[in-house]
Design an enzyme around this catalytic site. Structure first.
Site, PDB file in Angstrom:
ATOM      1  N   GLU A   1     -11.320  -0.080  -0.868  1.00 23.55           N
ATOM      2  CA  GLU A   1     -10.067   0.418  -1.459  1.00 23.55           C
ATOM      3  C   GLU A   1     -10.279   0.524  -2.962  1.00 23.55           C
ATOM      4  O   GLU A   1     -10.500  -0.487  -3.637  1.00 23.55           O
ATOM      5  CB  GLU A   1      -8.870  -0.497  -1.151  1.00 23.55           C
ATOM      6  CG  GLU A   1      -8.388  -0.367   0.285  1.00 23.55           C
ATOM      7  CD  GLU A   1      -7.069  -1.099   0.558  1.00 23.55           C
ATOM      8  OE1 GLU A   1      -6.246  -1.234  -0.359  1.00 23.55           O
ATOM      9  OE2 GLU A   1      -6.905  -1.536   1.710  1.00 23.55           O
TER      10      GLU A   1
ATOM     11  N   GLU B   1      -7.452  -7.574   3.411  1.00 18.37           N
ATOM     12  CA  GLU B   1      -6.744  -8.390   2.411  1.00 18.37           C
ATOM     13  C   GLU B   1      -6.068  -9.598   3.079  1.00 18.37           C
ATOM     14  O   GLU B   1      -4.873  -9.844   2.887  1.00 18.37           O
ATOM     15  CB  GLU B   1      -5.731  -7.543   1.628  1.00 18.37           C
ATOM     16  CG  GLU B   1      -6.404  -6.456   0.818  1.00 18.37           C
ATOM     17  CD  GLU B   1      -5.507  -5.767  -0.214  1.00 18.37           C
ATOM     18  OE1 GLU B   1      -4.304  -6.089  -0.301  1.00 18.37           O
ATOM     19  OE2 GLU B   1      -6.035  -4.900  -0.939  1.00 18.37           O
TER      20      GLU B   1
HETATM   21  O1  AHR Z   1      -3.616   1.242  -0.264  1.00 22.72           O
HETATM   22  C1  AHR Z   1      -2.374   0.632  -0.251  1.00 22.72           C
HETATM   23  C2  AHR Z   1      -2.448  -0.860   0.029  1.00 22.72           C
HETATM   24  O2  AHR Z   1      -3.136  -1.498  -1.004  1.00 22.72           O
HETATM   25  C3  AHR Z   1      -3.212  -1.267   1.267  1.00 22.72           C
HETATM   26  O3  AHR Z   1      -2.452  -1.194   2.418  1.00 22.72           O
HETATM   27  C4  AHR Z   1      -3.567  -2.687   0.964  1.00 22.72           C
HETATM   28  O4  AHR Z   1      -4.739  -3.100   1.613  1.00 22.72           O
HETATM   29  C5  AHR Z   1      -3.699  -2.718  -0.543  1.00 22.72           C
HETATM   30  O5  AHR Z   1      -3.030  -3.772  -1.102  1.00 22.72           O
END
Ligand code: AHR
Length: 537
Positions: free
Chosen positions: A341, A206
């Site tokens: 994610e 990110e």
């Molecule tokens: O999964 C929690 C957080 O969500 C992670 O650290 C980040 O990459 C995302 O914004």
């Protein structure tokens, strides 16, 4: 890839009857028209990569410390500090890869602080997640030991946000060099003479937000530099097909900003030179509705049940959107879309530290897991890896712990039921999904996928989203002959039923089986349920 959407009026081509199964509370419900389903094993599709069932374990809350690591001196049974109950539970999932150390944490992680004698490792801070002390007792060697104990592969994320290409390059040399460099000797002195195998490398996380607030253009330049210098020296990984795969940061949504991000990275990939490469582009998408996350993980009503299910189904549109951009630059689908994610993100549990992202996990989460896996499987030609957030005690977890106690969540059970889909071949299913409506939200009532495993067995997964009505399923099989079906079903007494440390089996799979009779397969799915069956000759 064969992407088949549910269609109305599917015709039964071959009829195989299985005695009707009435599951859970289905017997009390009014009869419903059946949903006709055709499973066509004569038209196999793409491989459903086992990496779609990957996990994500960040230094966040109780995800690592307590969830995985209790230390060698803990009274909780452990092997070199890693808890045995968790390892045994994860082994049953055949976890294909584990993404570590983050997340946002990865772009503030400096690997050298997590090697060497534990007593001399520095205490640092974890500013993203509660501002707690990071003891660095779980570092590189401990992570690689964990991955080894559960029989998985390492997916490391290097620090692009606040680290340097040199730091990343040295981490890779430390991990993978077989030649006696100073870093390889240091690794040996820390207990590991043989080079480690690093299957996947994330080039940041990110970086459009917590990873440094970079523009697409700025990240692209950084990514190319990190890709250039992050070399894997493990001799066993120099062979064709065994190389470490590099995954670039991709989009986090589907508006113009994210279209631009995907375009920028893929355009550059198309004109890449010999000196850098990427094999995957990540996509992050949570089932959250809006941030800050405010929907409850337990104690919610049907309106929230329907809303969160409708939110999760947006994953399909996101994959289509970014997949189409990728197709323009990479029609052969050489770059994988890696959904590293995903999962439900709810309000923190009352009384928990907000930055620890602790939440419960209900039967709704079991459905959310199944619906997303089904979406990934339908896009299996492009989506070849995914990592649910997160493995233990954080967000949509597989496992919850409380000191020495451990429970398995509905999400865990769905992942276990889906193990036969790992590396199986997608088999098209056509059906009239029907409708489930609550208020202004209308959803497909049923969702289904099928696959054929290496032994030729065909597996069918059926999800009934409707929380009150059972679904009658009539299945027609093409290209497969079956005389029986057996498997497991997961349902629960209420839409927000969860497992707790006091009642750990409220939501647990039950076996189902049926005989084929009269050439027709029929099945009744319980409300709010996930069922996985194998078809047996
Ligand atoms: O999964 C929690 C957080 O969500 C992670 O650290 C980040 O990459 C995302 O914004």
């Amino acid at each position: 890839m064969s992407v088949l959407l549910p269609r109305r009026g599917a015709v039964l081509a071959l009829t195989v009857m299985i005695t009707s199964l009435v599951l859970g509370t289905a017997a009390q419900q009014p009869p419903e028209a059946s949903i006709a389903l055709t499973v066509d094993a004569s038209r196999p599709g793409a491989k459903i990569d086992r990496n779609l069932f990957g996990q994500f374990a960040e230094h966040l809350g109780k995800g690592i410390y307590e969830g995985v690591w209790v230390g060698p001196d803990s009274p909780i049974p452990n092997t070199r500090g890693i808890r045995n109950d968790v390892v045994a539970a994860l082994k049953a999932l055949k976890v294909p890869n584990v993404r570590w150390p983050g997340g946002c944490f990865a772009d503030e992680y400096h690997w050298r602080k997590g090697i060497g004698p534990p007593a001399s490792r520095p205490a640092t801070l974890n500013p993203d997640w509660g501002g707690v002390i990071e003891p660095n007792t779980f570092g590189t060697h401990e992570f690689m030991d964990f991955v080894d104990q559960i029989g998985s592969e390492a997916y490391l994320s290097v620090n692009v946000g606040s680290g340097t290409p040199q730091e990343a390059a040295e981490w890779l040399e430390y991990l993978t060099s077989a030649k006696p460099t100073a870093l390889a000797k240091e690794r040996a002195a820390n207990g590991r003479a043989e080079p480690y195998r690093i299957a996947y490398l994330g080039l940041g996380n990110e970086n459009w937000d917590c990873g440094g607030n970079m523009s697409a253009e700025h990240y692209l330049q950084q990514m190319k530099t990190f890709s250039r210098y992050s070399r894997n020296f493990n001799p066993a990984q120099q062979k064709e097909g065994a190389q470490m795969l590099k995954i670039a940061v991709g989009p986090g949504g589907d508006g113009p900003r994210w279209t631009h991000w995907t375009e920028t990275i893929m355009r550059a990939w198309k004109t890449r030179t010999w000196s850098w490469d990427m094999h995957g582009l990540s996509l992050h998408n949570y089932t959250v509705v809006r941030f800050p996350a405010s929907y409850k993980s337990v104690g919610f009503d049907e309106a929230d049940y329907a809303l969160l299910l409708s939110e999760t189904l947006k994953m399909d549109g996101l994959i289509r959107h970014h997949g189409a951009i990728m197709d323009a630059y990479d029609p052969q689908k050489r770059v994988a879309l890696v959904v590293d994610e995903w999962g439900a993100w709810y309000a923190p549990l009352p009384g928990s530290t907000p930055g620890f992202l602790a939440q419960q996990n209900s039967i709704r989460d079991g459905l959310i897991a199944a619906l997303n896996i089904n979406i990934f499987a339908r896009h299996a030609e492009r989506v070849r890896m995914a990592n649910i957030a997160q493995m233990i005690n954080v967000l949509q977890a597989m496992i919850l712990t409380d000191g020495a106690k451990m429970i398995l969540t509905p999400t865990y059970h769905v992942f276990r039921m889906y193990v036969p889909f790992q590396d199986a071949t997608f088999v098209p299913v056509t059906y009239d999904a029907g409708r489930y409506t609550h208020g202004a939200i209308t959803l497909p009532r049923v969702d289904a996928i099928a696959a054929k495993d290496a032994s030729g067995t065909v597996w069918l997964s059926l999800t009934n989203l409707d929380p009150t009505r059972p679904a009658q399923i009539a299945t027609s099989l093409v290209g497969v002959s079956a005389s029986s079906a057996s498997g497991e079903t997961l349902t629960a007494p209420a839409i927000d039923s969860v497992n707790t440390f006091e009642a750990p089996a409220t939501v647990a799979p039950r076996p189902v089986s049926a005989q084929v009779q009269g050439g027709r397969l029929t099945l009744t799915l319980a409300p709010k349920s996930v069922t996985v069956l194998s078809l047996r000759p």
